[in-house]
Design an enzyme around this catalytic site. Structure first.
Site, PDB file in Angstrom:
ATOM      1  N   SER A 325       0.834  -1.208   0.000  1.00 16.46           N
ATOM      2  CA  SER A 325       0.000   0.000   0.000  1.00 16.46           C
ATOM      3  C   SER A 325       0.866   1.255   0.000  1.00 16.46           C
ATOM      4  O   SER A 325       0.591   2.218  -0.719  1.00 16.46           O
ATOM      5  CB  SER A 325      -0.885   0.020   1.246  1.00 16.46           C
ATOM      6  N   ARG A 329       1.460   4.298  -3.005  1.00 15.11           N
ATOM      7  CA  ARG A 329       1.217   5.711  -2.703  1.00 15.11           C
ATOM      8  C   ARG A 329       2.479   6.543  -2.865  1.00 15.11           C
ATOM      9  O   ARG A 329       2.419   7.727  -3.210  1.00 15.11           O
ATOM     10  CB  ARG A 329       0.639   5.827  -1.288  1.00 15.11           C
ATOM     11  N   GLN A 473      -9.118   1.843  -0.265  1.00 12.84           N
ATOM     12  CA  GLN A 473      -8.842   2.202  -1.656  1.00 12.84           C
ATOM     13  C   GLN A 473      -9.808   3.287  -2.122  1.00 12.84           C
ATOM     14  O   GLN A 473      -9.406   4.264  -2.749  1.00 12.84           O
ATOM     15  CB  GLN A 473      -8.980   0.967  -2.554  1.00 12.84           C
ATOM     16  N   ASP A 619      -6.595  -8.221   4.585  1.00  9.35           N
ATOM     17  CA  ASP A 619      -5.821  -9.044   3.650  1.00  9.35           C
ATOM     18  C   ASP A 619      -5.263 -10.304   4.304  1.00  9.35           C
ATOM     19  O   ASP A 619      -4.695 -11.156   3.627  1.00  9.35           O
ATOM     20  CB  ASP A 619      -4.665  -8.225   3.072  1.00  9.35           C
TER      21      ASP A 619
HETATM   22  C1  S3P Z   1      -5.564  -1.445   0.129  1.00  7.08           C
HETATM   23  C2  S3P Z   1      -6.803  -1.534   0.701  1.00  7.08           C
HETATM   24  C3  S3P Z   1      -7.541  -2.788   0.880  1.00  7.08           C
HETATM   25  C4  S3P Z   1      -6.606  -3.988   0.750  1.00  7.08           C
HETATM   26  C5  S3P Z   1      -5.677  -3.890  -0.420  1.00  7.08           C
HETATM   27  C6  S3P Z   1      -4.829  -2.638  -0.325  1.00  7.08           C
HETATM   28  C7  S3P Z   1      -4.935  -0.132  -0.037  1.00  7.08           C
HETATM   29  O1  S3P Z   1      -8.530  -2.891  -0.119  1.00  7.08           O
HETATM   30  O2  S3P Z   1      -7.362  -5.171   0.650  1.00  7.08           O
HETATM   31  O3  S3P Z   1      -4.806  -5.010  -0.486  1.00  7.08           O
HETATM   32  O4  S3P Z   1      -3.729  -0.074  -0.333  1.00  7.08           O
HETATM   33  O5  S3P Z   1      -5.629   0.881   0.133  1.00  7.08           O
HETATM   34  P1  S3P Z   1     -10.016  -2.261   0.056  1.00  7.08           P
HETATM   35  O6  S3P Z   1      -9.882  -0.810   0.101  1.00  7.08           O
HETATM   36  O7  S3P Z   1     -10.781  -2.725  -1.158  1.00  7.08           O
HETATM   37  O8  S3P Z   1     -10.555  -2.879   1.305  1.00  7.08           O
END
Ligand code: S3P
Length: 741
Positions: A325, A329, A473, A619
């Protein structure tokens, strides 16, 4: 039930006969009729059993057919549409599709003959040719793991698109949609130009006096480069004329590039040569993943399986790769900042690399990654440029949802595509709220799914929005869009989710207000380049936390792991189950808390997982289900329906796999009930989901016999080097590559 009563295939060449084989072998059509001019070919089709009958008359072939496949050279399509016009005038409404390499000219002919774009005409193009041609060269496997592009028009019947799509999916292909114009522009560069170059090079050399010598000694490079010069001349003659304008543009582009190289060679300009080759190599490496039918990690027909021997203990110090993540970013904000952002610990996994490539495609200079170091030369909030081609985001949902927010605010339009898994994931959750801000976005896939077409030049306005689901996300995509919006953008979330975007924006000098369950950003702020130290990914560390817990005599230290409180649900849940986990040496790294984590073996017991921990461990559930299978008693998960829309349906896929290993795992709409017990040996399918593959690898530590896991290549999306690291830590896993025939 058969899908079709009668299918007419006009042109029984390589593609037509391959389609005929699929229809016959899979029993998709009651009758397959071919039309063509060469009797010998058609006779051979009967002998091979790929068609039921043939005719030389187009009208006879299509009369009464419910599907017509136009598989002749694009220059011969007019006659086919004239025949279709006749049956159309009698009230017949067959579904019509074609397989031509150019779409504009075919649609033009259709409109010219029929007076309008027939509502049941779904133009298509399987990118699966070969230099071979003819009915003998066809194969029912020709399209497997290849892409098929459909270019329906605005008034094309949705049911017709659906049925054509299904046919291609049954052939094993991945189906994408784009506009006719995009198709022809892109294919001019990626297919038509290379064919012209190959024909031209071979022709030029063949005319040289010492041609025999040249060809005798022409080794790999020449052979590889000119393979396609053996393609069907008639077909390529048609394509070159049918897509003239776009091909001429592509030739100009190529000439300019060649001219530059010519000058560099002439002037002995090594720097230009090296830079050009270096850029090309990087792009080529990227494209080889993109052109492969699925995610970055998979190329060609190679399948990766894991074979894991049972037993083992985990010991030693491990540093897992960088946080996914945060890596995404860091590229995004680095690109939008002013100045050069230096990143260390960047995750060189396919997902984060997809984000990196997307920004390169939009004109951002990015150096590296080299051993986790990346330098992003920011272009500021208004410096991105339109990408020449659709932005291909592989397997990565984070890239697509966050980029949607950024791209909705740009002056240019963009198309976002992804692999098969990403193409099935819901995008309306980000598109709908962005529309409320003024964005213009179409999710052109089946059900609010990719490809996404984002129209540029819209003015966004800030808004107050309550997310219907806990999704970092979507929250992040909206906050990022808020950078360009007028006024403030406030996002409320139903439960806390990872807050890396909020933290990192602050690190880039941006003011973000954060309260209980909400975050707010003021539009018009600028980002200043910074340094980012990406900690190890707790989601990757989680596999080793569970592994060390369930494997007897284990004691490991996971170093420099990100322990942001919005990510540590896995530690809380494992501790509630009885795990031995110590957080040591807590410190800060570029605005994120980091620690070393010591894990020792422990006997786990089943629990009801507190629902507030679900988004904080979202996750980690695949591997937590493995922990639950090794615990005494029952573990119950509720409130985790989001797991069904991840890279795979993680509730179903994990339940199926655990059941195969003899575990009582009962899937529910929003979770699972797992009864701890013995794990047998067996073979499970990861469905191309990285976290499922790694979870079952961990499960083998407690299995009674070996576990085999199929479709594991995508582990490279989040955890490059997983197998080596797992082996070093004490898991007896081996990656086996094999080529599918
Ligand atoms: C993430 C948010 C999560 C996660 C993904 C990464 C992110 O997804 O499952 O692996 O980097 O913001 P969701 O926002 O769909 O829950």
């Amino acid at each position: 039930m058969t899908d079709w009563q009668r299918v007419a295939i006009l042109g029984l060449g390589l593609i037509g006969s391959s389609m005929a084989r699929i229809l016959k072998y899979q029993g998709l059509a009651k009758e397959v009729v071919a039309a063509g001019s060469r009797r010998a070919h058609l006779e051979r089709g009967i002998e091979l059993g790929v068609i039921d009958r043939y005719t030389h008359s187009l009208i006879e072939a299509i009369d009464g057919a419910d599907l017509i496949v136009l598989a002749m050279p694009v220059g011969s399509m007019r006659a086919a549409f004239e025949a279709i016009y006749q049956v159309w005038s009698q009230g017949q409404r067959p579904i019509v599709t074609d397989v031509g390499s150019v779409k504009g000219s075919v649609v033009e002919v259709a409109i010219d003959v029929m007076g309008e774009w027939p509502s049941t005409f779904v133009p298509g193009h399987p990118i699966a040719g070969s230099e071979r041609s003819g009915v003998e060269a066809g194969s029912a496997e020709l399209f497997r793991r290849h892409k098929v592009i459909l270019t329906p028009g605005p008034n094309t019947d949705a049911g017709a698109v659906e049925r054509v799509q299904r046919l291609w999916r049954l052939s094993g292909a991945e189906v994408l949609q784009m506009s006719v114009e995009d198709h022809d522009r892109i294919l001019a560069k990626t297919s038509h130009l290379p064919h012209l170059l190959a024909f031209s090079l071979v022709d030029s050399l063949a005319r040289e006096s010492e041609n025999l010598e040249i060809f005798r000694y022409a080794a790999g490079g020449f052979r590889d480069f000119t393979r396609i010069a053996a393609s069907d001349p008639r077909m390529w003659h048609d394509i070159a004329l049918a897509n003239r304008a776009a091909i001429l543009d592509a030739i100009q582009l190529f000439k300019a590039g060649l001219g530059q190289l010519e000058r560099a060679v002439e002037q002995c300009d090594g720097a230009v040569l090296e830079q050009t080759f270096e850029r090309a190599k990087k792009a080529r490496d990227h494209f080889s993943f993109m052109l492969a039918s699925t995610a970055y990690a998979k190329t060609g027909n190679t399948m990766t399986e894991y074979h894991v021997q049972p037993g083992g203990s985990l010991r030693g110090k491990i540093r897992v790769p960088g946080d996914k993540s945060i890596s995404h970013r860091s590229i995004m904000l680095g690109a939008l900042a002013e100045g050069v952002t230096h990143i260390e610990g960047f995750l060189e996994g396919e997902d984060a690399l997809a984000t990196l490539q997307a920004f390169r495609d939009m004109g951002v200079r990015i150096d590296g990654p080299e051993e986790g170091s990346v330098a992003v030369h920011g272009v500021g909030l208004y410096g991105l440029k339109a990408s020449e081609q659709p932005l291909y985001l592989g397997n990565s949902g984070t890239s697509m949802r966050l980029l949607s927010g950024i791209l909705a605010a740009q002056s240019f339009s963009s198309v976002l595509t992804g692999d098969d898994s990403l193409s099935r994931r819901p995008m309306e959750r980000i598109a709908a709220p962005l529309r409320l801000m003024g964005a213009k976005i179409e999710s052109t896939g089946d059900r609010g799914t990719p490809p996404l077409r984002i129209h540029g030049g819209q003015i966004l306005h800030g808004m107050e929005y309550a997310l219907p689901m806990a999704s970092a996300q979507v929250k992040s995509g909206l906050l990022l869009a808020g950078l360009w919006a007028t006024g403030t953008t406030t996002i409320h979330e139903p439960a806390p989710t990872r807050d890396h975007t909020e933290r990192m924006l602050q690190g880039f000098g941006c003011h973000v207000e954060v309260g209980q369950g909400w975050a707010r950003i003021q539009g018009g702020q600028r980002l200043q380049a910074t340094r980012i130290d990406v900690p190890a990914d707790i989601s990757s560390a989680a596999f080793f936390m569970v592994a060390a817990t369930i494997a007897p005599n284990s004691d490991i230290l996971l170093e420099h792991v990100g322990v942001n409180p919005t990510r540590t649900g896995v530690i809380d849940i494992l501790r509630l189950m009885g795990a031995q986990i110590e957080i040591l040496n807590e410190r800060q790294a570029a605005g994120e808390p980091v620690a070393d984590i010591r894990v020792q073996s422990a006997q786990l017991h089943g629990i009801e997982i507190p629902e507030h921990l679900v988004p904080l461990a979202i996750d980690e559930f695949p591997v937590l289900f493995v922990a639950a299978a090794c615990a005494r008693g029952t573990t119950i998960l509720r409130g985790a329906e989001e797991l069904r829309v991840k890279e795979s349906d993680r509730i179903q896929v994990m339940a199926d796999g655990l059941q195969k290993l003899g575990v009582e795992a009962v899937p529910t709409a929003d979770g699972m009930v797992v009864q701890g017990g013995a794990l047998h040996s067996g073979r499970v399918d990861s469905h191309g989901d990285h976290r499922i593959a790694m979870s079952f690898t961990v499960a083998a530590l407690r299995a009674e016999g070996p576990i085999e896991i199929s479709d594991c290549a995508n582990v490279a999306t989040s955890f490059p080097g997983f197998v080596e690291l797992a082996q070093r830590a004490g898991i007896a896993v081996q990656a086996i590559e094999h080529t599918e025939s």
